[in-house]
Design an enzyme around this catalytic site. Structure first.
Site, PDB file in Angstrom:
ATOM      1  N   ARG A  13       0.999  -1.258  -0.138  1.00 53.76           N
ATOM      2  CA  ARG A  13       0.196   0.175  -0.244  1.00 53.76           C
ATOM      3  C   ARG A  13       0.763   0.798   0.346  1.00 53.76           C
ATOM      4  O   ARG A  13       0.251   2.269   0.319  1.00 53.76           O
ATOM      5  CB  ARG A  13      -0.735   0.006   1.213  1.00 53.76           C
ATOM      6  CG  ARG A  13      -2.020  -0.780   0.896  1.00 53.76           C
ATOM      7  CD  ARG A  13      -3.414  -0.363  -0.034  1.00 53.76           C
ATOM      8  NE  ARG A  13      -4.450  -1.176   0.277  1.00 53.76           N
ATOM      9  CZ  ARG A  13      -5.108  -1.556   1.151  1.00 53.76           C
ATOM     10  NH1 ARG A  13      -5.802  -0.745   1.688  1.00 53.76           N
ATOM     11  NH2 ARG A  13      -6.255  -3.108   0.846  1.00 53.76           N
ATOM     12  N   ARG A  49      -3.369   6.735   0.791  1.00 53.08           N
ATOM     13  CA  ARG A  49      -3.857   7.579   1.346  1.00 53.08           C
ATOM     14  C   ARG A  49      -3.059   8.327   2.655  1.00 53.08           C
ATOM     15  O   ARG A  49      -3.414   9.913   2.615  1.00 53.08           O
ATOM     16  CB  ARG A  49      -5.145   7.309   2.468  1.00 53.08           C
ATOM     17  CG  ARG A  49      -6.544   6.576   1.254  1.00 53.08           C
ATOM     18  CD  ARG A  49      -7.670   6.871   1.775  1.00 53.08           C
ATOM     19  NE  ARG A  49      -7.408   4.865   2.174  1.00 53.08           N
ATOM     20  CZ  ARG A  49      -8.857   4.132   2.784  1.00 53.08           C
ATOM     21  NH1 ARG A  49      -9.667   4.581   2.858  1.00 53.08           N
ATOM     22  NH2 ARG A  49      -7.554   2.644   2.849  1.00 53.08           N
ATOM     23  N   ARG A 100      -6.131  11.278  -6.267  1.00 55.07           N
ATOM     24  CA  ARG A 100      -7.434  10.573  -5.967  1.00 55.07           C
ATOM     25  C   ARG A 100      -8.504  11.309  -5.607  1.00 55.07           C
ATOM     26  O   ARG A 100      -9.556  10.963  -6.663  1.00 55.07           O
ATOM     27  CB  ARG A 100      -7.495   9.904  -4.360  1.00 55.07           C
ATOM     28  CG  ARG A 100      -8.381   8.922  -4.711  1.00 55.07           C
ATOM     29  CD  ARG A 100      -8.408   8.241  -3.067  1.00 55.07           C
ATOM     30  NE  ARG A 100      -9.974   7.360  -2.860  1.00 55.07           N
ATOM     31  CZ  ARG A 100     -10.258   8.068  -2.614  1.00 55.07           C
ATOM     32  NH1 ARG A 100     -10.130   6.981  -1.141  1.00 55.07           N
ATOM     33  NH2 ARG A 100     -11.998   7.997  -1.784  1.00 55.07           N
ATOM     34  N   ASP A 110      -6.431  -3.078  -7.625  1.00 57.79           N
ATOM     35  CA  ASP A 110      -7.207  -4.139  -6.459  1.00 57.79           C
ATOM     36  C   ASP A 110      -7.055  -5.338  -6.437  1.00 57.79           C
ATOM     37  O   ASP A 110      -8.021  -5.781  -7.685  1.00 57.79           O
ATOM     38  CB  ASP A 110      -8.438  -3.427  -5.848  1.00 57.79           C
ATOM     39  CG  ASP A 110      -8.478  -3.168  -4.433  1.00 57.79           C
ATOM     40  OD1 ASP A 110      -8.333  -3.099  -3.293  1.00 57.79           O
ATOM     41  OD2 ASP A 110      -9.700  -4.382  -4.409  1.00 57.79           O
ATOM     42  N   TYR A 112     -14.669 -12.140  -0.260  1.00 60.71           N
ATOM     43  CA  TYR A 112     -15.413 -11.064  -1.248  1.00 60.71           C
ATOM     44  C   TYR A 112     -16.927 -11.318  -1.497  1.00 60.71           C
ATOM     45  O   TYR A 112     -17.742 -10.716  -1.268  1.00 60.71           O
ATOM     46  CB  TYR A 112     -14.476 -10.127  -1.276  1.00 60.71           C
ATOM     47  CG  TYR A 112     -13.208  -9.700  -0.120  1.00 60.71           C
ATOM     48  CD1 TYR A 112     -13.928  -8.715   0.670  1.00 60.71           C
ATOM     49  CD2 TYR A 112     -12.229 -10.250  -0.073  1.00 60.71           C
ATOM     50  CE1 TYR A 112     -12.974  -7.969   1.505  1.00 60.71           C
ATOM     51  CE2 TYR A 112     -11.128  -9.697   0.743  1.00 60.71           C
ATOM     52  CZ  TYR A 112     -11.887  -8.969   1.890  1.00 60.71           C
ATOM     53  OH  TYR A 112     -10.454  -8.049   2.764  1.00 60.71           O
TER      54      TYR A 112
HETATM   55  O1  CP3 Z   1       0.031  -2.485  -2.462  1.00 60.74           O
HETATM   56  C1  CP3 Z   1      -0.409  -1.177  -3.158  1.00 60.74           C
HETATM   57  O2  CP3 Z   1      -0.412  -0.655  -2.669  1.00 60.74           O
HETATM   58  C2  CP3 Z   1      -0.901  -1.842  -4.008  1.00 60.74           C
HETATM   59  C3  CP3 Z   1      -2.406  -2.130  -4.914  1.00 60.74           C
HETATM   60  C4  CP3 Z   1      -3.590  -2.315  -3.545  1.00 60.74           C
HETATM   61  C5  CP3 Z   1      -4.625  -1.796  -3.350  1.00 60.74           C
HETATM   62  N1  CP3 Z   1      -5.367  -3.318  -2.421  1.00 60.74           N
HETATM   63  C6  CP3 Z   1      -4.965  -0.466  -3.395  1.00 60.74           C
HETATM   64  C7  CP3 Z   1      -6.079  -0.014  -2.182  1.00 60.74           C
HETATM   65  C8  CP3 Z   1      -3.311  -3.478  -2.983  1.00 60.74           C
HETATM   66  C9  CP3 Z   1      -2.029  -4.548  -3.821  1.00 60.74           C
HETATM   67  C10 CP3 Z   1      -4.617  -4.225  -2.685  1.00 60.74           C
HETATM   68  C11 CP3 Z   1      -4.645  -5.389  -1.983  1.00 60.74           C
HETATM   69  C12 CP3 Z   1      -5.976  -5.746  -1.775  1.00 60.74           C
HETATM   70  N2  CP3 Z   1      -7.352  -5.127  -1.424  1.00 60.74           N
HETATM   71  C13 CP3 Z   1      -5.934  -7.116  -0.785  1.00 60.74           C
HETATM   72  C14 CP3 Z   1      -5.000  -7.419  -0.432  1.00 60.74           C
HETATM   73  C15 CP3 Z   1      -3.693  -7.159   0.503  1.00 60.74           C
HETATM   74  C16 CP3 Z   1      -4.242  -6.954   1.831  1.00 60.74           C
HETATM   75  O3  CP3 Z   1      -4.400  -5.537   2.175  1.00 60.74           O
HETATM   76  O4  CP3 Z   1      -4.533  -7.725   2.762  1.00 60.74           O
HETATM   77  C17 CP3 Z   1      -7.523  -6.563  -0.219  1.00 60.74           C
HETATM   78  C18 CP3 Z   1      -7.952  -7.481   0.999  1.00 60.74           C
HETATM   79  C19 CP3 Z   1      -8.527  -5.125  -0.580  1.00 60.74           C
HETATM   80  C20 CP3 Z   1      -9.589  -5.758  -0.921  1.00 60.74           C
HETATM   81  C21 CP3 Z   1      -9.729  -3.997  -0.367  1.00 60.74           C
HETATM   82  N3  CP3 Z   1      -9.293  -2.605  -1.233  1.00 60.74           N
HETATM   83  C22 CP3 Z   1     -10.508  -3.208   0.984  1.00 60.74           C
HETATM   84  C23 CP3 Z   1     -10.843  -4.255   2.196  1.00 60.74           C
HETATM   85  C24 CP3 Z   1      -9.972  -2.443   0.781  1.00 60.74           C
HETATM   86  C25 CP3 Z   1     -10.402  -0.969   1.909  1.00 60.74           C
HETATM   87  C26 CP3 Z   1      -9.512  -0.680   2.861  1.00 60.74           C
HETATM   88  C27 CP3 Z   1      -9.419  -0.073   3.200  1.00 60.74           C
HETATM   89  O5  CP3 Z   1      -8.533   0.651   3.336  1.00 60.74           O
HETATM   90  O6  CP3 Z   1      -9.582   1.308   2.888  1.00 60.74           O
HETATM   91  C28 CP3 Z   1      -9.464  -1.338  -0.651  1.00 60.74           C
HETATM   92  C29 CP3 Z   1      -9.367  -0.017  -0.720  1.00 60.74           C
HETATM   93  C30 CP3 Z   1      -7.700  -0.113  -1.123  1.00 60.74           C
HETATM   94  N4  CP3 Z   1      -7.291  -0.518  -2.300  1.00 60.74           N
HETATM   95  C31 CP3 Z   1      -6.889   1.528  -1.308  1.00 60.74           C
HETATM   96  C32 CP3 Z   1      -5.996   1.526  -1.772  1.00 60.74           C
HETATM   97  C33 CP3 Z   1      -4.746   1.931  -1.750  1.00 60.74           C
HETATM   98  C34 CP3 Z   1      -7.682   2.507  -0.350  1.00 60.74           C
HETATM   99  C35 CP3 Z   1      -8.722   3.150  -1.309  1.00 60.74           C
HETATM  100  C36 CP3 Z   1      -9.247   4.864  -1.084  1.00 60.74           C
HETATM  101  O7  CP3 Z   1      -8.127   5.460  -1.348  1.00 60.74           O
HETATM  102  O8  CP3 Z   1     -10.038   5.159  -0.261  1.00 60.74           O
END
Ligand code: CP3
Length: 341
Positions: free
Chosen positions: A23, A27, A36, A73, A150
């Site tokens: 990540r 944010r 964003r 994602d 999911y």
């Molecule tokens: O690592 C990185 O920077 C690459 C991009 C990436 C994202 N999500 C961007 C993201 C990767 C590799 C993921 C993987 C992901 N997404 C997983 C597996 C890894 C982990 O974290 O366990 C899962 C379970 C998801 C599903 C997902 N996406 C969730 C549960 C959420 C919401 C949680 C949150 O932090 O709000 C997301 C959103 C998400 N994916 C964000 C980002 C940068 C936040 C989105 C935003 O900008 O609001």
């Protein structure tokens, strides 16, 4: 000279490990929040190659990480298979649910996913063109089990109970869903590699809730099948597997699946992992993400502890899970300064 992270993945022990963070485009960075806002929302950002490439590169410019990870994602694959997907502000992902055979039958096939996912391949191409020569590009996908949790629940769950329930009640539907996701993931990662990804990572964030034979069938076996298929198409591309919270099941995971590296969460100690997991090859991890919020002497000590514990084998420095939105960007700089001396 080969890129630092590729050398670690090939088994080389380095005095200073390569560094990136899960990540890392997120944010906690003001420049991410700005881009964003320009995109509108998170999914629009994922599907906008110009802006997704921009946020992928932001942490490389700011910190000089050794790798960029594609901005996308894991839930884009279910969307490409026909599920509805949206993000509830302040809560997380929501999807239309797969409750049984009808839901499964309504999904598209592995061959249908690329129309939806074409912008992601375009992001990969753009990042690869713009990336500094010393940094490598990592593509990724979710592991079938984690993505299925999911799709079955329609949202994130603390214990993955709906997925466990479907597995118990309708094994045929559950297994067919895992197989479909395994096939789609092979094609999705393969297209990312064709577009320029130099490493791919498989995120099994909920692997820790699988135990016994279920872990073999739904974490190990799908990872093994994905990796074998990728190796036959792209033998030179290393694969990182992240069976998060696998505990003792981290032992032998790389050997059993063919992964070039296992990523460790921060529930295992680095000293234990050096003795039991790094003996099979490269490991990645495993600083607790909370240190990026709290910083201070505890951060310095934890970073030194991890670098020291993994110093005698191939290691990629990373967090044990994603950096959180409340992290202080200065603590990231401090972490890198300690590692690189
Ligand atoms: O690592 C990185 O920077 C690459 C991009 C990436 C994202 N999500 C961007 C993201 C990767 C590799 C993921 C993987 C992901 N997404 C997983 C597996 C890894 C982990 O974290 O366990 C899962 C379970 C998801 C599903 C997902 N996406 C969730 C549960 C959420 C919401 C949680 C949150 O932090 O709000 C997301 C959103 C998400 N994916 C964000 C980002 C940068 C936040 C989105 C935003 O900008 O609001």
């Amino acid at each position: 000279m080969t890129k630092k992270i590729l050398r670690a993945l090939a088994g080389e022990t380095q005095p200073v490990p390569p560094i990136w963070m899960m990540r890392q485009a997120g944010r906690y960075l003001p420049e991410y929040r700005e881009t964003r806002a320009k995109a509108g929302d998170f999914l629009s950002l994922c599907y906008n190659p110009e802006l997704a490439a921009e946020v992928t590169l932001q942490p490389i410019r700011r910190y000089g990480f050794d790798a960029a990870i594609l901005f996308a994602d894991i839930l884009l694959v279910p969307q490409a298979l026909g599920c509805d997907l949206w993000f509830e502000p302040g809560e997380g992902p929501r999807l239309s649910t797969i409750a049984g055979p009808d839901g499964l039958r309504a999904l598209k096939t592995r061959d249908d996913i690329h129309d939806t996912l074409a912008p992601i391949y375009e992001t990969v191409r753009r990042v690869r063109e713009m990336l500094p020569p010393e940094a490598a590009l990592i593509g990724f996908a979710g592991a079938p089990w984690t993505v299925a949790t999911y799709m079955i629940a329609g949202r994130g769950t603390p214990d993955q109970a709906p997925a466990h329930a479907l597995k118990a009640a309708d094994r045929a539907t559950f297994t067919a869903l895992i197989d479909l996701l395994t096939d789609a993931t092979i094609d999705y990662l393969s297209m990312q590699i064709d577009a320029g990804a130099e490493v791919v990572k498989i995120f099994d964030s909920w692997a820790g809730s699988l135990t016994g034979a279920d872990f073999d069938d739904f974490a190990l076996a799908p990872a093994g099948r994905i990796i074998a298929a990728l190796k036959s198409r792209h033998p030179a591309t290393p694969v990182i597997a992240f069976p998060r919270e696998a505990g003792d099941r981290y032992i032998g995971f790389a050997r059993a699946t063919g992964a070039d590296c296992v990523a460790l969460d921060n529930s295992v100690s680095a000293i234990w992992a050096a003795r039991n997991v790094q003996t099979d090859g490269c490991v990645q991890g495993n600083l607790a993400p909370g240190h990026m919020v709290t910083g201070g002497a505890a951060l310095d000590e934890a970073v030194r502890g991890i670098v020291g514990a993994f110093a005698n084998g191939p290691h990629i420095f990373n967090l044990g899970h994603g950096i959180t939105p409340d992290a202080d960007p200065d603590n990231v700089a401090r972490m890198i300064e300690i590692i690189r001396g």
